[in-house]
Scaffold this motif. Structure first.
Motif, PDB file in Angstrom:
ATOM      1  N   ASN A  15       0.832  -1.211   0.000  1.00  0.00           N
ATOM      2  CA  ASN A  15       0.000   0.000   0.000  1.00  0.00           C
ATOM      3  C   ASN A  15       0.865   1.259   0.000  1.00  0.00           C
ATOM      4  O   ASN A  15       0.528   2.255  -0.659  1.00  0.00           O
ATOM      5  CB  ASN A  15      -0.925  -0.006   1.224  1.00  0.00           C
ATOM      6  CG  ASN A  15      -1.890  -1.188   1.203  1.00  0.00           C
ATOM      7  OD1 ASN A  15      -2.187  -1.734   0.146  1.00  0.00           O
ATOM      8  ND2 ASN A  15      -2.379  -1.581   2.381  1.00  0.00           N
ATOM      9  N   LEU A  16       1.972   1.202   0.751  1.00  0.00           N
ATOM     10  CA  LEU A  16       2.866   2.356   0.802  1.00  0.00           C
ATOM     11  C   LEU A  16       3.458   2.658  -0.573  1.00  0.00           C
ATOM     12  O   LEU A  16       3.578   3.826  -0.962  1.00  0.00           O
ATOM     13  CB  LEU A  16       3.979   2.100   1.817  1.00  0.00           C
ATOM     14  CG  LEU A  16       5.082   3.163   1.901  1.00  0.00           C
ATOM     15  CD1 LEU A  16       4.502   4.495   2.389  1.00  0.00           C
ATOM     16  CD2 LEU A  16       6.209   2.713   2.817  1.00  0.00           C
ATOM     17  N   GLU A  17       3.812   1.618  -1.325  1.00  0.00           N
ATOM     18  CA  GLU A  17       4.388   1.851  -2.659  1.00  0.00           C
ATOM     19  C   GLU A  17       3.381   2.510  -3.589  1.00  0.00           C
ATOM     20  O   GLU A  17       3.747   3.335  -4.427  1.00  0.00           O
ATOM     21  CB  GLU A  17       4.889   0.528  -3.242  1.00  0.00           C
ATOM     22  CG  GLU A  17       6.125   0.002  -2.533  1.00  0.00           C
ATOM     23  CD  GLU A  17       6.565  -1.345  -3.057  1.00  0.00           C
ATOM     24  OE1 GLU A  17       7.622  -1.827  -2.603  1.00  0.00           O
ATOM     25  OE2 GLU A  17       5.846  -1.915  -3.910  1.00  0.00           O
ATOM     26  N   ALA A  18       2.112   2.165  -3.451  1.00  0.00           N
ATOM     27  CA  ALA A  18       1.077   2.836  -4.246  1.00  0.00           C
ATOM     28  C   ALA A  18       0.976   4.318  -3.867  1.00  0.00           C
ATOM     29  O   ALA A  18       0.837   5.188  -4.736  1.00  0.00           O
ATOM     30  CB  ALA A  18      -0.264   2.130  -4.049  1.00  0.00           C
ATOM     31  N   GLU A  19       1.066   4.624  -2.559  1.00  0.00           N
ATOM     32  CA  GLU A  19       1.046   6.019  -2.128  1.00  0.00           C
ATOM     33  C   GLU A  19       2.297   6.767  -2.606  1.00  0.00           C
ATOM     34  O   GLU A  19       2.208   7.939  -2.997  1.00  0.00           O
ATOM     35  CB  GLU A  19       0.948   6.085  -0.594  1.00  0.00           C
ATOM     36  CG  GLU A  19      -0.331   5.482  -0.025  1.00  0.00           C
ATOM     37  CD  GLU A  19      -0.323   5.468   1.489  1.00  0.00           C
ATOM     38  OE1 GLU A  19      -1.212   4.836   2.078  1.00  0.00           O
ATOM     39  OE2 GLU A  19       0.587   6.089   2.096  1.00  0.00           O
ATOM     40  N   LEU A  20       3.442   6.077  -2.573  1.00  0.00           N
ATOM     41  CA  LEU A  20       4.675   6.706  -3.057  1.00  0.00           C
ATOM     42  C   LEU A  20       4.571   7.044  -4.534  1.00  0.00           C
ATOM     43  O   LEU A  20       5.056   8.090  -4.985  1.00  0.00           O
ATOM     44  CB  LEU A  20       5.864   5.772  -2.807  1.00  0.00           C
ATOM     45  CG  LEU A  20       6.346   5.648  -1.361  1.00  0.00           C
ATOM     46  CD1 LEU A  20       7.292   4.463  -1.218  1.00  0.00           C
ATOM     47  CD2 LEU A  20       7.059   6.935  -0.941  1.00  0.00           C
ATOM     48  N   LYS A  21       3.948   6.151  -5.302  1.00  0.00           N
ATOM     49  CA  LYS A  21       3.779   6.407  -6.730  1.00  0.00           C
ATOM     50  C   LYS A  21       2.957   7.671  -6.959  1.00  0.00           C
ATOM     51  O   LYS A  21       3.332   8.543  -7.754  1.00  0.00           O
ATOM     52  CB  LYS A  21       3.114   5.200  -7.384  1.00  0.00           C
ATOM     53  CG  LYS A  21       2.828   5.402  -8.871  1.00  0.00           C
ATOM     54  CD  LYS A  21       2.130   4.176  -9.451  1.00  0.00           C
ATOM     55  CE  LYS A  21       1.811   4.421 -10.927  1.00  0.00           C
ATOM     56  NZ  LYS A  21       1.118   3.246 -11.524  1.00  0.00           N
ATOM     57  N   CYS A  66      14.206  10.200   1.417  1.00  0.00           N
ATOM     58  CA  CYS A  66      13.581  10.780   0.232  1.00  0.00           C
ATOM     59  C   CYS A  66      12.837   9.682  -0.504  1.00  0.00           C
ATOM     60  O   CYS A  66      12.779   8.529  -0.066  1.00  0.00           O
ATOM     61  CB  CYS A  66      14.627  11.434  -0.669  1.00  0.00           C
ATOM     62  SG  CYS A  66      15.903  10.285  -1.230  1.00  0.00           S
ATOM     63  N   CYS A  67      12.251  10.048  -1.643  1.00  0.00           N
ATOM     64  CA  CYS A  67      11.579   9.086  -2.513  1.00  0.00           C
ATOM     65  C   CYS A  67      12.381   8.962  -3.806  1.00  0.00           C
ATOM     66  O   CYS A  67      12.829   9.971  -4.363  1.00  0.00           O
ATOM     67  CB  CYS A  67      10.158   9.530  -2.860  1.00  0.00           C
ATOM     68  SG  CYS A  67       9.076   9.723  -1.446  1.00  0.00           S
ATOM     69  N   ASP A  68      12.519   7.716  -4.276  1.00  0.00           N
ATOM     70  CA  ASP A  68      13.124   7.500  -5.589  1.00  0.00           C
ATOM     71  C   ASP A  68      12.021   7.544  -6.639  1.00  0.00           C
ATOM     72  O   ASP A  68      10.856   7.246  -6.361  1.00  0.00           O
ATOM     73  CB  ASP A  68      13.833   6.134  -5.620  1.00  0.00           C
ATOM     74  CG  ASP A  68      14.402   5.838  -6.990  1.00  0.00           C
ATOM     75  OD1 ASP A  68      13.827   4.981  -7.671  1.00  0.00           O
ATOM     76  OD2 ASP A  68      15.392   6.476  -7.387  1.00  0.00           O
ATOM     77  N   GLY A  69      12.404   7.911  -7.858  1.00  0.00           N
ATOM     78  CA  GLY A  69      11.423   8.008  -8.941  1.00  0.00           C
ATOM     79  C   GLY A  69      10.730   6.695  -9.228  1.00  0.00           C
ATOM     80  O   GLY A  69       9.688   6.659  -9.869  1.00  0.00           O
ATOM     81  N   ALA A  70      11.323   5.567  -8.790  1.00  0.00           N
ATOM     82  CA  ALA A  70      10.700   4.258  -8.986  1.00  0.00           C
ATOM     83  C   ALA A  70       9.777   3.899  -7.821  1.00  0.00           C
ATOM     84  O   ALA A  70       9.428   2.728  -7.653  1.00  0.00           O
ATOM     85  CB  ALA A  70      11.772   3.192  -9.155  1.00  0.00           C
ATOM     86  N   TRP A  71       9.418   4.890  -6.974  1.00  0.00           N
ATOM     87  CA  TRP A  71       8.417   4.737  -5.924  1.00  0.00           C
ATOM     88  C   TRP A  71       8.910   3.891  -4.766  1.00  0.00           C
ATOM     89  O   TRP A  71       8.190   3.075  -4.202  1.00  0.00           O
ATOM     90  CB  TRP A  71       7.111   4.165  -6.483  1.00  0.00           C
ATOM     91  CG  TRP A  71       6.750   4.747  -7.788  1.00  0.00           C
ATOM     92  CD1 TRP A  71       6.742   6.071  -8.136  1.00  0.00           C
ATOM     93  CD2 TRP A  71       6.367   4.045  -8.965  1.00  0.00           C
ATOM     94  NE1 TRP A  71       6.388   6.232  -9.438  1.00  0.00           N
ATOM     95  CE2 TRP A  71       6.143   5.003  -9.984  1.00  0.00           C
ATOM     96  CE3 TRP A  71       6.190   2.701  -9.266  1.00  0.00           C
ATOM     97  CZ2 TRP A  71       5.765   4.661 -11.261  1.00  0.00           C
ATOM     98  CZ3 TRP A  71       5.795   2.357 -10.546  1.00  0.00           C
ATOM     99  CH2 TRP A  71       5.590   3.319 -11.528  1.00  0.00           C
TER     100      TRP A  71
END
Length: 1122
Positions: A650-656, A674-679
């Motif tokens: 779920n977190l990866e979906a929010e990161l995206k 930070c966040c990477d562009g690949a979520w």
């Protein structure tokens, strides 16, 4: 004399024939053509090649340099009357027009293809399936030292300015057109002394091996007169590579030197320019073809050994040749002296015409005889193919000039191009040769290519004379000069198809020097010719697509740009982002907006708080999953908790969503999340010039990413603790200064993708020292029992792979002391409590799991081996996971290398047919997974389970296989025919042979079911129809009723119960001479023998039934040829 020169780089005039149009690709599965060979398991990264003949890869590889206009393409079953300018690489006999035709014909040609010469062994280890898969690094010089070779282009150039005078002394004279002089300068003298001193120092000790140089290479050479070492240029090399002609570049003299007196130039030698300048007298040429002896004698007496003033007029041949004039002591220039005495004449200066001059000359040639003629003005070129950035297509290269300029055709358009060629042929055969046809430059017509006499769509580029034109072939990319009589008018319908030639350039690379080297062009052309490649369009430049070129047939997949860089042929090119120019109306607005944005202060960031996952330290056991494994002393895990796993998803979906919405610039700081562009969530570890080193905190691995790919992170996205936990295995340390490759491989296979049971024994700021169990085994204990690790503080034991010195043990202890100091108290307790868990017992299992093929989906089977209708093996139509297969091969190599000596001596049991095993391939002595086909007295016939070829190997080259090496399914698939329960245990020989020929022919198979161990197939011959099971049953019934040839049956040898695809001919049957020779050639190959001789004519009472059987066999053979 033709006036036309290179007017368009995409259509440079040449006499190279365009590649023939592509054929429509076969609709059959292509798995046998793309099965990747097992690679040499060289942990240093060497590029392996493979060995065997008889495998499918040996056939469809063209030899493009063999041309014969008198032969026609040999492709069977398809009308193709094109000239066969290529030959089968293996037999060197059968002609083809293209690699597509040869691939289509391989099904028939493989039965008669016979290698004309044995494959020469290479220095690199081979693997069981062959193909032209050599990387560009191998193509460069065919030895591992190619990257250290030095050439003239690698040396500095002299700093004498054109038109400047300098003092020099002529040290070697051959003629006024070639002599050597050394400029008089303190820097040059110092460099000469430095080079000589260093060469004597480095080469003072004798060499153990003989170094074979390359032509054009600068080496260290021992001069025959004083036996000192000097820099020498290899000008020629004898065929036996034992003698070389050397030019001493610092002195100008030459001699023939044996190869054992040549060594590579040491890397510490500075690349000073050649001290001796190769020169010619500027402005003059000999009166006849060469300089007379009198002129050479006179000039030599005037300049040799004397100090004089020289003037550099020009440099030629990439700065290697210097055109100079020398001031003589008599006050004259040497060129004037030669002219006055009749030794020379003035050199004619050829001024290259400008593009406008060429166009004017072309226009004049066109207009000269164009009055009242058809200028073809209506025939405009068709539209080019449209492709967008990001498109990925399969192509073949039809014309190659350089990495910057090559032409491709799309494979999917093969059928369209073939139809176009047939229509062009039909159109031009019906149109009479016109007398008043004079097409204008820029228009399109039909042109007959000079080499194959076929018609192609062509654009008139220019008139080189009044009766000859240069045309560019629109669908292939090359061009040539032809007579007007070889042109025809084109119809409107033939212009409807877009141009099939797509101009391309390789993205991301640039030449190392000013231009691409000849070695690079030759190597790259060998790499990309006559094969299907994959391109991804990354941009456009000057009317051509900038692409990434991928060779998907190689193992692993090869990026051509990366190969060029690794081979030293190219350097990485910057990836410029093409600016989008603003319109005039928007320019003022954009400037205002930009200035306004600069004045806006960024909002104050909310403080970030994060946490990490903690493991229980009270001695309880916790379930872990390894997320990143570096070594037993360095790996990351996460707790095997379904709730946490779902939260991470779920977190990866929010990161995206966050990364797509947040486009504001981010300034990274060390230690900041930070966040990477690949979520993914990441932690900044280090700042580089244009990249940032980050650690992905939920998985454990680290990498460098572009700054532009990073985004700021919000406190809400940091609520879930970082999932990756840094761990190390307690109670062990490496046998040497670092972990061996075998230990790393074993540990990775034990913990990756496995559910682990862990208990924390120590905690530091760096992470957790844990005790691990995998599949019920204590990982540390097994590492020690397998001699892959030792107990901390113990002396290293001598193993089969290495013996460690005391210094290495001390170094190992120091390297791991930050982990081991905190676990000394518990390591002793662990050692006392642990009991050595026996390792997995290898065996010869017959119940290995095969791939289940999809039900009720028709496909064309590719047969690897035939035992009987109840058991045969197919090459699976699905692609293997190359990464997993490589991992299995490396683990297999480690297992067999460590256990060959012990297991081969203690194991007495013989495997049964159908059992899995480890087999050592005779072509490269490497170990591969295999299945036993037949067991003899002293050897076994095995099929290599991941590649489909078979051979006989002695018992000493067979080992049992551990079960964990069977987890990755084989590429061969175990199959059986429907209705097998109605077949006898042993078929009559002629029916067995009929079954094999039919199965290898043109058949369609459908999976009926899976019986738990094999795929049950319906097989239908496409020529005769009907199920193969019914055909066999009818043949058995006829055989029983007719009692075929009892005398011959008694005389015949008993049929083997297990035969590979290479079934031998019937012993008592007379065979044609050609068939016997073909069979003999096949049996001598290491690959599977797939030649079948015809059954002998048997005397039977019922002649009609015999004729029916013969007719059926003939139909099967005809179907196979098609």
């Amino acid at each position: 004399r033709p006036l036309f020169t290179d007017m368009n780089r995409s259509f440079s005039p040449n006499l190279v024939r365009p590649n023939q149009p592509l054929r429509k690709p076969s609709s059959s599965p292509v798995a046998p053509f793309t099965v990747s060979p097992p690679r040499h398991l060289n942990l240093s990264g060497g590029t392996p090649v493979r060995p065997v003949s008889g495998a499918i890869g040996d056939g469809p590889v063209n030899s493009p340099n063999i041309k014969d206009k008198s032969v026609v393409c040999n492709r069977l079953g398809v009308f193709c009357s094109l000239t066969g300018n290529f030959r089968c690489k293996r037999c060197k006999k059968v002609p083809y027009c293209s690699v597509v035709c040869q691939t289509e014909d391989w099904k028939a040609h493989r039965h008669v293809c016979k290698s004309v010469e044995p494959e020469k062994p290479k220095e690199i280890t081979a693997s069981p399936i062959s193909g032209d898969r050599a990387s560009l690094v191998e193509l460069k010089h065919d030895d591992p030292s190619s990257l250290q070779r030095v050439y003239l282009k690698d040396l500095h150039t002299n700093k004498i300015n054109k038109g400047g005078d300098f003092q020099a002394c002529v040290v070697e004279f051959y003629s006024p057109g070639r002599f050597f002089l050394i400029p008089q300068s303190p820097e040059l003298q110092e460099a000469l002394q430095s080079i000589a001193k260093e060469l004597q120092k480095v080469n003072s000790s004798p060499s153990v091996t003989t170094y074979v140089p390359c032509v054009g290479e600068v080496c260290a050479v021992q001069f025959s007169c004083d036996l000192n070492w000097y820099r020498g240029l290899v000008q020629t090399l004898t065929e036996d590579q034992k003698m070389a002609n050397i030019l001493y570049i610092d002195f100008g003299n030459e001699e023939n030197v044996p190869v054992y007196r040549i060594r590579p130039l040491p890397a510490n030698i500075q690349p000073f320019c050649p001290c001796a300048m190769e020169c010619r007298i500027a402005g003059v040429v000999p009166v006849v073809s060469k300089w007379s002896g009198e002129s050479c004698t006179a000039t030599s007496q005037l300049i040799v050994g004397r100090a004089m003033t020289a003037r550099l007029v020009d440099t030629q041949e990439d700065g290697r040749i210097h055109a100079v004039d020398i001031l003589l002591s008599m006050g004259k220039q040497l060129s004037t002296f030669l002219l006055e005495h009749g030794y020379a004449q003035e050199e004619m200066v050829n001024i290259a015409p400008t593009e406008q001059d060429i166009m004017n000359a072309s226009l004049a040639n066109f207009q000269c005889l164009s009055f009242g003629k058809d200028d073809n003005a209506w025939a405009e070129p068709p539209e080019p193919l449209t492709q967008a950035v990001g498109d990925k297509v399969s192509v073949v290269i039809t014309h190659f000039q350089s990495p910057d300029e090559f032409i491709v055709q799309k494979v999917e358009n093969a059928g369209v191009i073939q139809d176009l060629q047939l229509k062009l042929r039909e159109h031009c055969s019906q149109v009479a040769a016109p007398h008043n046809f004079r097409p204008a430059p820029g228009t399109v017509c039909c042109a007959q290519f000079s080499e194959d006499k076929q018609w192609y769509r062509a654009k008139v580029m220019a008139y080189s004379s009044e009766t000859r034109v240069c045309v560019g072939y629109l669908d292939f990319g090359n061009s040539e000069e032809v007579d007007l009589g070889h042109l025809r008018r084109i119809s409107t319908s033939l212009l409807a198809l877009p141009m099939q030639a797509m101009p391309c350039g390789l993205a991301g690379v640039q030449p190392v020097g000013e231009r691409w080297s000849e070695d690079c062009l030759v190597a790259l052309q060998r790499r990309v010719s006559n094969r299907i490649l994959h391109i991804e369009i990354q941009g456009a430049h000057e009317g051509k697509a900038l692409v990434a070129l991928i060779d998907e047939a190689s193992d692993p997949q090869a990026n051509v740009a990366e190969l060029l860089i690794s081979a030293g042929y190219a350097a990485p090119a910057p990836n410029p982002t093409p600016p989008t120019p603003p319109t005039s109306s928007d320019h003022q607005t954009e400037e205002t907006t930009a200035s306004a944005e600069q004045n806006v202060c960024p909002p104050v960031a909310e403080p970030l708080v994060w946490s990490t996952t903690e493991l229980p330290c009270d001695g309880q056991t916790v379930a872990l999953l390894a997320s990143f494994v570096e070594s037993p002393g360095d790996f990351y895990c996460r707790i095997d908790n379904p709730t946490d796993h779902q939260q991470l998803i779920n977190l990866e979906a929010e990161l995206k969503q966050h990364c797509e919405a947040d486009t504001s610039p981010f300034v990274p700081n060390v230690g900041q999340p930070c966040c990477d562009g690949a979520w993914y969530r990441a932690m900044v570890k280090e700042l580089c010039e244009d990249k940032v080193a980050v650690n992905f905190v939920d998985y454990g691995y680290s990498m460098k990413v572009e700054k532009s790919n990073l985004r700021s992170i919000t406190p809400q996205l940091l609520t879930l603790p970082f999932q990756a936990v840094h761990c190390w295995l307690t109670g062990v340390e490496p046998q040497g200064s670092e972990w061996s490759s075998e230990a790393l491989l074993w540990f990775q296979t034990q913990v990756e993708a496995k559910q682990l049971s862990a208990r924390v024994l120590s905690v530091t700021e760096q992470g957790y020292g844990v005790e691990l169990e995998s599949r019920g085994q204590n990982v540390a204990a097994v590492l020690i029992s397998e001699h892959l690790a030792k107990v901390p503080g113990e002396a290293a034991k001598e193993t089969q792979t290495e013996t460690l010195s005391g210094n290495k043990q001390q170094e190992s202890v120091k390297k791991n002391e930050h982990h081991q100091l905190q676990t000394k108290a518990t390591s002793k307790e662990i050692t006392e409590q642990q009991t050595a868990v026996p390792a997995e017992v290898p065996s010869f299992p017959v119940d290995w799991k095969t791939v289940e093929l999809p039900l009720n989906e028709p496909f064309q089977p590719y047969v690897a081996a035939v035992i009987s209708p109840s058991l045969f093996y197919l090459i699976g139509p699905t692609q293997v996971d190359q990464q997993k297969l490589q991992q299995v091969m490396m683990e297999l190599l480690a297992y067999c290398s460590n256990n060959h000596a012990t297991l081969s001596s203690v194991i007495k049991s013989r495997p049964a047919p159908g059992a899995a095993c480890c087999a050592q391939f005779s072509g490269d002595n490497n170990w591969y997974r295999a299945v036993v086909l037949e067991v003899g007295e002293n050897e076994m016939n095995v099929i290599y389970a991941d590649y489909g070829n078979s051979e006989k190997v002695p018992f000493s080259r067979i080992l049992p296989i551990p079960m964990h090496l069977l987890q990755l399914p084989f590429q061969i698939t175990r199959c059986t025919l429907t209705g097998k329960e109605r077949f006898p245990a042993e078929l009559p020989k002629e029916i067995q042979q009929m079954f094999q020929i039919t199965l290898l022919g043109d058949v369609i198979a459908t999976v009926h079911s899976f019986d738990g161990s094999a795929n049950v197939l319906h097989v239908t011959p496409t020529v005769t129809g009907g199920e193969l099971s019914a055909i066999i049953l009818n043949a058995l019934d006829s055989h029983t009723k007719s009692n075929l040839c009892p005398a011959a049956s008694q005389k015949a040898d008993k049929t083997d119960s297990s035969t590979s695809v290479s079934t031998a001919a019937t012993p008592d049957c007379p065979e044609p001479k050609e068939a016997l020779e073909m069979q003999k050639g096949q049996e001598s190959s290491t690959g599977p023998n797939i030649f079948f001789s015809p059954s002998c004519l048997l005397q039977i009472d019922h002649l009609e039934q015999l004729m029916e059987m013969q007719l059926s066999l003939i139909k099967q053979l005809v179907g196979q040829m098609k």
